[in-house]
Write a protein that holds these residues in place. Sequence first.
Motif, PDB file in Angstrom:
ATOM      1  N   GLY A  66       1.030  -1.228   0.096  1.00  0.00           N
ATOM      2  CA  GLY A  66       0.097   0.048  -0.105  1.00  0.00           C
ATOM      3  C   GLY A  66       0.864   1.279   0.104  1.00  0.00           C
ATOM      4  N   PHE A  67       0.255   2.184   0.420  1.00  0.00           N
ATOM      5  CA  PHE A  67       0.785   3.467   0.448  1.00  0.00           C
ATOM      6  C   PHE A  67       2.041   3.816   1.088  1.00  0.00           C
ATOM      7  CE2 PHE A  67       0.714   8.035   1.988  1.00  0.00           C
ATOM      8  CZ  PHE A  67       1.004   8.778   0.502  1.00  0.00           C
ATOM      9  N   ALA A  68       2.333   3.136   2.343  1.00  0.00           N
ATOM     10  CA  ALA A  68       3.464   3.352   3.271  1.00  0.00           C
ATOM     11  C   ALA A  68       4.472   2.615   2.397  1.00  0.00           C
ATOM     12  CB  ALA A  68       3.097   2.533   4.656  1.00  0.00           C
ATOM     13  N   GLY A  69       4.372   1.418   1.706  1.00  0.00           N
ATOM     14  CA  GLY A  69       5.211   0.895   0.945  1.00  0.00           C
ATOM     15  C   GLY A  69       5.839   1.666  -0.073  1.00  0.00           C
ATOM     16  N   ARG A  70       4.918   2.504  -0.659  1.00  0.00           N
ATOM     17  CA  ARG A  70       5.516   3.588  -1.581  1.00  0.00           C
ATOM     18  C   ARG A  70       6.308   4.544  -1.266  1.00  0.00           C
ATOM     19  NH1 ARG A  70       3.261   3.018  -6.915  1.00  0.00           N
ATOM     20  NH2 ARG A  70       3.825   5.336  -7.006  1.00  0.00           N
ATOM     21  N   LEU A  71       6.062   4.928  -0.058  1.00  0.00           N
ATOM     22  CA  LEU A  71       6.850   5.868   0.618  1.00  0.00           C
ATOM     23  C   LEU A  71       8.220   5.308   1.144  1.00  0.00           C
ATOM     24  CD1 LEU A  71       4.278   7.770   3.186  1.00  0.00           C
ATOM     25  CD2 LEU A  71       5.252   8.696   1.400  1.00  0.00           C
ATOM     26  N   GLY A  72       8.383   3.894   1.146  1.00  0.00           N
ATOM     27  CA  GLY A  72       9.407   3.211   1.569  1.00  0.00           C
ATOM     28  C   GLY A  72       9.564   2.711   2.908  1.00  0.00           C
ATOM     29  N   ALA A  73       8.423   2.552   3.843  1.00  0.00           N
ATOM     30  CA  ALA A  73       8.521   1.978   5.064  1.00  0.00           C
ATOM     31  C   ALA A  73       8.853   0.234   4.768  1.00  0.00           C
ATOM     32  CB  ALA A  73       7.116   2.129   5.515  1.00  0.00           C
ATOM     33  N   THR A  74       9.619  -0.206   5.855  1.00  0.00           N
ATOM     34  CA  THR A  74       9.894  -1.450   5.762  1.00  0.00           C
ATOM     35  C   THR A  74       9.471  -2.226   6.898  1.00  0.00           C
ATOM     36  OG1 THR A  74      12.016  -0.796   4.638  1.00  0.00           O
ATOM     37  CG2 THR A  74      11.989  -3.243   5.506  1.00  0.00           C
ATOM     38  N   LEU A  75       8.935  -3.196   6.952  1.00  0.00           N
ATOM     39  CA  LEU A  75       8.346  -4.089   8.182  1.00  0.00           C
ATOM     40  C   LEU A  75       9.564  -4.729   8.764  1.00  0.00           C
ATOM     41  CD1 LEU A  75       6.024  -4.729   9.912  1.00  0.00           C
ATOM     42  CD2 LEU A  75       5.641  -6.853   8.434  1.00  0.00           C
ATOM     43  N   GLN A  76       9.989  -4.486   9.940  1.00  0.00           N
ATOM     44  CA  GLN A  76      11.261  -5.490  10.629  1.00  0.00           C
ATOM     45  C   GLN A  76      10.747  -6.419  11.355  1.00  0.00           C
ATOM     46  OE1 GLN A  76      14.273  -4.416  10.463  1.00  0.00           O
ATOM     47  NE2 GLN A  76      13.474  -2.897   8.875  1.00  0.00           N
ATOM     48  N   GLU A  77       9.505  -6.750  12.069  1.00  0.00           N
ATOM     49  CA  GLU A  77       9.151  -7.542  12.813  1.00  0.00           C
ATOM     50  C   GLU A  77       7.356  -7.406  12.929  1.00  0.00           C
ATOM     51  OE1 GLU A  77      10.497  -8.040  16.807  1.00  0.00           O
ATOM     52  OE2 GLU A  77      11.340  -6.015  16.730  1.00  0.00           O
ATOM     53  N   SER A  78       6.894  -8.559  13.028  1.00  0.00           N
ATOM     54  CA  SER A  78       5.427  -8.508  13.121  1.00  0.00           C
ATOM     55  C   SER A  78       5.067  -9.600  13.938  1.00  0.00           C
ATOM     56  CB  SER A  78       4.697  -8.371  12.128  1.00  0.00           C
ATOM     57  OG  SER A  78       3.426  -8.414  12.076  1.00  0.00           O
ATOM     58  N   ASP A  79       4.448  -9.704  15.249  1.00  0.00           N
ATOM     59  CA  ASP A  79       3.951 -11.026  15.907  1.00  0.00           C
ATOM     60  C   ASP A  79       3.420 -10.751  17.344  1.00  0.00           C
ATOM     61  OD1 ASP A  79       3.985 -13.919  16.088  1.00  0.00           O
ATOM     62  OD2 ASP A  79       6.100 -13.773  17.362  1.00  0.00           O
ATOM     63  N   ASP A  80       2.335 -11.483  17.396  1.00  0.00           N
ATOM     64  CA  ASP A  80       1.649 -11.415  18.649  1.00  0.00           C
ATOM     65  C   ASP A  80       1.484 -10.003  19.066  1.00  0.00           C
ATOM     66  OD1 ASP A  80       0.818 -12.872  20.983  1.00  0.00           O
ATOM     67  OD2 ASP A  80       2.593 -12.519  22.133  1.00  0.00           O
ATOM     68  N   GLY A  81       0.660  -9.602  18.115  1.00  0.00           N
ATOM     69  CA  GLY A  81      -0.033  -8.159  18.766  1.00  0.00           C
ATOM     70  C   GLY A  81       0.880  -7.059  18.623  1.00  0.00           C
ATOM     71  N   SER A  82       2.182  -7.201  18.022  1.00  0.00           N
ATOM     72  CA  SER A  82       2.889  -5.856  17.841  1.00  0.00           C
ATOM     73  C   SER A  82       3.527  -6.137  16.416  1.00  0.00           C
ATOM     74  CB  SER A  82       4.008  -5.981  18.887  1.00  0.00           C
ATOM     75  OG  SER A  82       4.692  -7.058  18.875  1.00  0.00           O
ATOM     76  N   ALA A  83       4.339  -4.870  16.167  1.00  0.00           N
ATOM     77  CA  ALA A  83       4.839  -4.837  14.862  1.00  0.00           C
ATOM     78  C   ALA A  83       5.692  -3.534  15.018  1.00  0.00           C
ATOM     79  CB  ALA A  83       4.002  -4.508  13.708  1.00  0.00           C
ATOM     80  N   THR A  84       6.977  -3.792  14.202  1.00  0.00           N
ATOM     81  CA  THR A  84       7.933  -2.517  14.059  1.00  0.00           C
ATOM     82  C   THR A  84       8.110  -2.268  12.692  1.00  0.00           C
ATOM     83  OG1 THR A  84       9.108  -3.197  16.128  1.00  0.00           O
ATOM     84  CG2 THR A  84      10.402  -1.738  14.819  1.00  0.00           C
ATOM     85  N   LEU A  85       8.206  -0.976  12.396  1.00  0.00           N
ATOM     86  CA  LEU A  85       8.459  -0.405  11.118  1.00  0.00           C
ATOM     87  C   LEU A  85       9.834   0.436  11.259  1.00  0.00           C
ATOM     88  CD1 LEU A  85       5.058   1.278   9.430  1.00  0.00           C
ATOM     89  CD2 LEU A  85       6.340  -1.330   9.003  1.00  0.00           C
ATOM     90  N   THR A  86      10.590   0.372   9.941  1.00  0.00           N
ATOM     91  CA  THR A  86      11.577   1.423  10.018  1.00  0.00           C
ATOM     92  C   THR A  86      11.280   2.402   8.599  1.00  0.00           C
ATOM     93  OG1 THR A  86      13.067   0.124   8.649  1.00  0.00           O
ATOM     94  CG2 THR A  86      13.280   0.214  10.894  1.00  0.00           C
TER      95      THR A  86
END
Length: 127
Positions: free
Chosen positions: A9-29
Motif C-alpha cells: 500500500g501507500f506506506a510501501g510506496r513511501l519506503g517503509a519497511t516491516l522489521q518484525e510483526s508477531d503476537d499483537g505488535s509490529a515494528t517499521l523502519t
Amino acid sequence: MADDAPVGGFAGRLGATLQESDDGSATLTFQAADEHLNPAGTLHGGVVATLVDTVMGQAVRTTTGDGEVPATSQLTVTYLRPGRPGPLEVRGRVRTRGEHLTICEADVEQDGRAVAHAVATFALLER
C-alpha cells in the motif's frame, strides 16, 4: 514475519519497511528524506500518520483470523517534536482486542527521541 519485509500500500510506496510483526505488535523502519518534508523543512505530519496507521494495522493483523480484516475507524496522532531527514523507528501494539473493535498504540522515535504517539481504534470486518 521476516526482517526487512516490504510493506504494501501507500506506506510501501513511501519506503517503509516491516522489521518484525508477531503476537499483537509490529515494528517499521522508515528513512525520511527531503521529499517527505513540509514547507517548514520538517517531516510532514501525513507521513507520520501513515506510518503509525500502518504499523498498528499490521499489529492487529497478527491477532486476526482468516476472514477478519482490520479497518481504521479512529486515529489520533500527537506530534511531540518535529521529525527530520534520517531514520525513524515506528512501533505499534494492540492494547485491547475486542470482538468487533481493537484499540492500538504506536510510537515514533528518531535518534532515540519521541517524535509522535498515536492511538487508534480498528473495526474488525468480515471478508
